[in-house]
Design a protein around this motif. Structure first.
Motif, PDB file in Angstrom:
ATOM      1  N   VAL A   1       0.832  -1.198   0.000  1.00 61.84           N
ATOM      2  CA  VAL A   1       0.000   0.000   0.000  1.00 61.84           C
ATOM      3  C   VAL A   1       0.868   1.250   0.000  1.00 61.84           C
ATOM      4  CG1 VAL A   1      -1.598   1.372   1.376  1.00 61.84           C
ATOM      5  CG2 VAL A   1      -2.028  -1.056   1.030  1.00 61.84           C
ATOM      6  N   ALA A   2       1.920   1.254   0.807  1.00 58.95           N
ATOM      7  CA  ALA A   2       2.818   2.412   0.868  1.00 58.95           C
ATOM      8  C   ALA A   2       3.491   2.662  -0.465  1.00 58.95           C
ATOM      9  CB  ALA A   2       3.863   2.195   1.960  1.00 58.95           C
ATOM     10  N   LEU A   3       3.825   1.592  -1.180  1.00 58.05           N
ATOM     11  CA  LEU A   3       4.475   1.744  -2.473  1.00 58.05           C
ATOM     12  C   LEU A   3       3.502   2.191  -3.549  1.00 58.05           C
ATOM     13  CD1 LEU A   3       6.774  -1.433  -2.464  1.00 58.05           C
ATOM     14  CD2 LEU A   3       7.507   0.949  -2.270  1.00 58.05           C
ATOM     15  N   LEU A   4       2.268   1.723  -3.467  1.00 51.19           N
ATOM     16  CA  LEU A   4       1.289   2.033  -4.496  1.00 51.19           C
ATOM     17  C   LEU A   4       0.609   3.377  -4.289  1.00 51.19           C
ATOM     18  CD1 LEU A   4      -0.443  -1.446  -4.915  1.00 51.19           C
ATOM     19  CD2 LEU A   4       0.980  -0.283  -6.608  1.00 51.19           C
ATOM     20  N   LEU A   5       0.606   3.882  -3.073  1.00 53.12           N
ATOM     21  CA  LEU A   5      -0.132   5.097  -2.772  1.00 53.12           C
ATOM     22  C   LEU A   5       0.220   6.265  -3.679  1.00 53.12           C
ATOM     23  CD1 LEU A   5      -2.147   6.606  -1.007  1.00 53.12           C
ATOM     24  CD2 LEU A   5      -0.307   7.032   0.629  1.00 53.12           C
ATOM     25  N   PRO A   6       1.505   6.587  -3.908  1.00 49.16           N
ATOM     26  CA  PRO A   6       1.809   7.737  -4.762  1.00 49.16           C
ATOM     27  C   PRO A   6       1.304   7.567  -6.185  1.00 49.16           C
ATOM     28  CG  PRO A   6       3.732   7.074  -3.494  1.00 49.16           C
ATOM     29  CD  PRO A   6       2.733   5.975  -3.366  1.00 49.16           C
ATOM     30  N   VAL A   7       1.201   6.334  -6.672  1.00 47.85           N
ATOM     31  CA  VAL A   7       0.759   6.095  -8.043  1.00 47.85           C
ATOM     32  C   VAL A   7      -0.757   6.165  -8.135  1.00 47.85           C
ATOM     33  CG1 VAL A   7       0.753   4.441  -9.931  1.00 47.85           C
ATOM     34  CG2 VAL A   7       2.782   4.672  -8.489  1.00 47.85           C
ATOM     35  N   LEU A   8      -1.450   5.640  -7.113  1.00 48.91           N
ATOM     36  CA  LEU A   8      -2.892   5.538  -7.162  1.00 48.91           C
ATOM     37  C   LEU A   8      -3.598   6.798  -6.697  1.00 48.91           C
ATOM     38  CD1 LEU A   8      -3.243   1.947  -5.681  1.00 48.91           C
ATOM     39  CD2 LEU A   8      -3.505   2.606  -8.071  1.00 48.91           C
ATOM     40  N   LEU A   9      -2.893   7.672  -5.998  1.00 47.92           N
ATOM     41  CA  LEU A   9      -3.530   8.802  -5.354  1.00 47.92           C
ATOM     42  C   LEU A   9      -4.109   9.771  -6.376  1.00 47.92           C
ATOM     43  CD1 LEU A   9      -4.074   9.991  -2.590  1.00 47.92           C
ATOM     44  CD2 LEU A   9      -1.959  11.286  -2.820  1.00 47.92           C
ATOM     45  N   VAL A  10      -5.384  10.064  -6.260  1.00 51.59           N
ATOM     46  CA  VAL A  10      -6.061  11.026  -7.107  1.00 51.59           C
ATOM     47  C   VAL A  10      -6.206  12.318  -6.324  1.00 51.59           C
ATOM     48  CG1 VAL A  10      -8.183  11.523  -8.378  1.00 51.59           C
ATOM     49  CG2 VAL A  10      -7.271   9.197  -8.316  1.00 51.59           C
ATOM     50  N   ALA A  11      -6.027  13.463  -7.008  1.00 50.87           N
ATOM     51  CA  ALA A  11      -6.076  14.739  -6.311  1.00 50.87           C
ATOM     52  C   ALA A  11      -7.470  15.010  -5.736  1.00 50.87           C
ATOM     53  CB  ALA A  11      -5.691  15.864  -7.269  1.00 50.87           C
ATOM     54  N   GLN A  12      -8.511  14.475  -6.369  1.00 48.92           N
ATOM     55  CA  GLN A  12      -9.884  14.806  -6.028  1.00 48.92           C
ATOM     56  C   GLN A  12     -10.461  13.900  -4.941  1.00 48.92           C
ATOM     57  OE1 GLN A  12     -10.024  16.419  -9.131  1.00 48.92           O
ATOM     58  NE2 GLN A  12     -11.797  17.698  -8.934  1.00 48.92           N
TER      59      GLN A  12
ATOM     60  N   SER B   1     -15.661  21.353  -1.154  1.00 42.63           N
ATOM     61  CA  SER B   1     -14.399  21.168  -0.445  1.00 42.63           C
ATOM     62  C   SER B   1     -13.256  21.284  -1.441  1.00 42.63           C
ATOM     63  CB  SER B   1     -14.385  19.798   0.247  1.00 42.63           C
ATOM     64  OG  SER B   1     -13.206  19.643   1.023  1.00 42.63           O
ATOM     65  N   TYR B   2     -12.060  21.018  -0.999  1.00 45.46           N
ATOM     66  CA  TYR B   2     -10.892  21.073  -1.875  1.00 45.46           C
ATOM     67  C   TYR B   2     -10.894  19.906  -2.860  1.00 45.46           C
ATOM     68  CZ  TYR B   2      -9.236  17.606   1.506  1.00 45.46           C
ATOM     69  OH  TYR B   2      -9.128  16.504   2.311  1.00 45.46           O
ATOM     70  N   PHE B   3     -10.247  20.105  -4.015  1.00 46.90           N
ATOM     71  CA  PHE B   3     -10.095  19.012  -4.965  1.00 46.90           C
ATOM     72  C   PHE B   3      -8.635  18.575  -5.096  1.00 46.90           C
ATOM     73  CE2 PHE B   3      -9.300  22.694  -7.643  1.00 46.90           C
ATOM     74  CZ  PHE B   3      -8.322  22.263  -8.537  1.00 46.90           C
TER      75      PHE B   3
END
Length: 378
Positions: free
Chosen positions: A23-34, A329-331
């Protein structure tokens, strides 16, 4: 992300430790700004390009003979951030703020120019293209510098830049023009001609001009015979008008500023509302991406103190001072190490955006230190 974690833990033959690692490794790739539901009129959803970010960082190898200091400085050694962008001749041109380590106000700011053929990988020019000089603006620009550009085109193809002049005492909104993004003419304080210089010594910054999209160009658009510009970095968003894009009149009633949008308690923008890139005419109205600042005691409890995040405002297409809707809210928010820690912690500051190759590229400063990009489908 809890769903992903649950799936890894319960469906895949992984122990908890290995699941946490993945999960820690994938988080930066999967993270969506919204993190919020998109309203139909909003631009996005945007996805940070975390695999490439930050796309521009500070460097000590470039030097500049400063005409005011009388010596050579490493003009982008300390920080690079808060970029503007335009599409020109099939490429993305980015004007960005860079700081040295010499200026007494956290470094003197100058504007650099970088070019990209894909919107992500940029080649920088070795010298700044805009900077404090021995000219009529020296009293306002030295030695804090020239900050936070926003660039649009006029109908005849001239680039119009709003920027902040900072002398260590006050920020002042200024205007400059260019035909090639390299050679610039300074036109002075945006509000200097209004009411016998009423705003000459008042704090002002962050001018986002209302535009329309023409292909990949962003062109200033008159509404009711005037150009319009959202501006300011206060709890109340402000607006001004102009006949020529150079000389601006703040909207007032009985000598007082007319607010067109206000900060909200319990939200990400409780402390201030500050324009992001240009404002853009859309079928739904005038869309303005903005930067909000949090305050822990009465803002969004899930955001850190002072966090800068992005929201969206929608104004009436025939009455730019009339707010008709806004994001709840923020996007986009700081969530990467280089966004959470830097010269100013917890900052994603949106300032440049271009339509390019079928996508929107949204450029932002990270912790007042580096430059990142997010993208969305058009």
């Amino acid at each position: 992300m809890p769903k992903i974690y649950s799936y890894m833990l319960n469906r895949l033959p992984l122990n908890r430790s290995l699941a946490n690692t993945l999960v820690a490794l994938l988080l930066p790739v999967l993270l969506v700004a919204q993190p919020i539901t998109q309203k139909a009129w909003m631009l996005g959803p945007f996805q940070k390009l975390n695999a490439q970010n930050p796309i521009i960082t500070e460097q000590a190898s470039t030097t500049f003979a400063c005409p005011l200091r009388g010596e050579t400085v490493r003009w982008e050694e300390k920080d690079v951030f808060n970029p503007a962008a335009v599409v020109r001749n099939g490429k993305v041109y980015m004007l960005y703020r860079a700081e040295d380590v010499v200026g007494k106000y956290a470094g003197t700011s100058r504007l650099g120019l970088a070019v990209s053929s894909d919107g992500v990988h940029f080649r920088r020019m070795p010298k700044p293209v805009f900077y404090p000089d021995n000219d009529a603006l020296k009293a306002y620009e030295w030695e804090g510098g020239c900050e936070d550009p926003r660039v649009v085109e006029s109908v005849n193809g001239v680039y119009v830049m709003t920027y902040t002049a900072y002398n260590g005492d006050k920020a002042r909104l200024c205007v400059a023009t260019s035909r090639d993004l390299i050679t610039w003419q300074k036109h002075g304080l945006a509000f200097d001609g209004f009411a016998d210089g009423k705003y000459r010594n008042a704090w002002s910054k962050s001018g986002a001009i209302v535009c329309r999209r023409v292909g990949n160009r962003i062109v200033a658009q008159k509404i009711n015979g005037k150009y319009w510009m959202y501006w300011g970095d206060q709890p109340q968003l402000r607006i001004a008008t102009s006949k020529d894009l150079l000389h601006w009149t703040p909207l007032e009633t009985d000598g007082k500023i007319v607010p067109v949008a206000e900060s909200r308690r319990g939200t990400h923008d409780v402390r201030l509302i500050e324009p992001g890139p240009y404002a853009m005419l859309t079928p739904a109205g005038i869309l303005l991406i903005y930067n909000g600042m949090n305050r822990a005691k009465d803002g969004d409890p899930n955001l850190p103190e002072g966090a800068y995040t992005g929201g969206q405002l929608l104004f009436d297409a025939t009455d730019p001072a009339k707010l008709i809707d806004r994001s709840e809210s923020y996007f986009i928010r700081p969530d990467q190490p280089y966004e959470m820690h830097g010269q100013v912690n917890q900052v994603v500051f949106l300032e440049g955006m271009v339509p390019f190759r079928g996508r929107w590229f949204l450029y932002y400063g990270t912790a007042d230190s580096k430059i990142g990009v997010a993208e969305a489908r058009q």
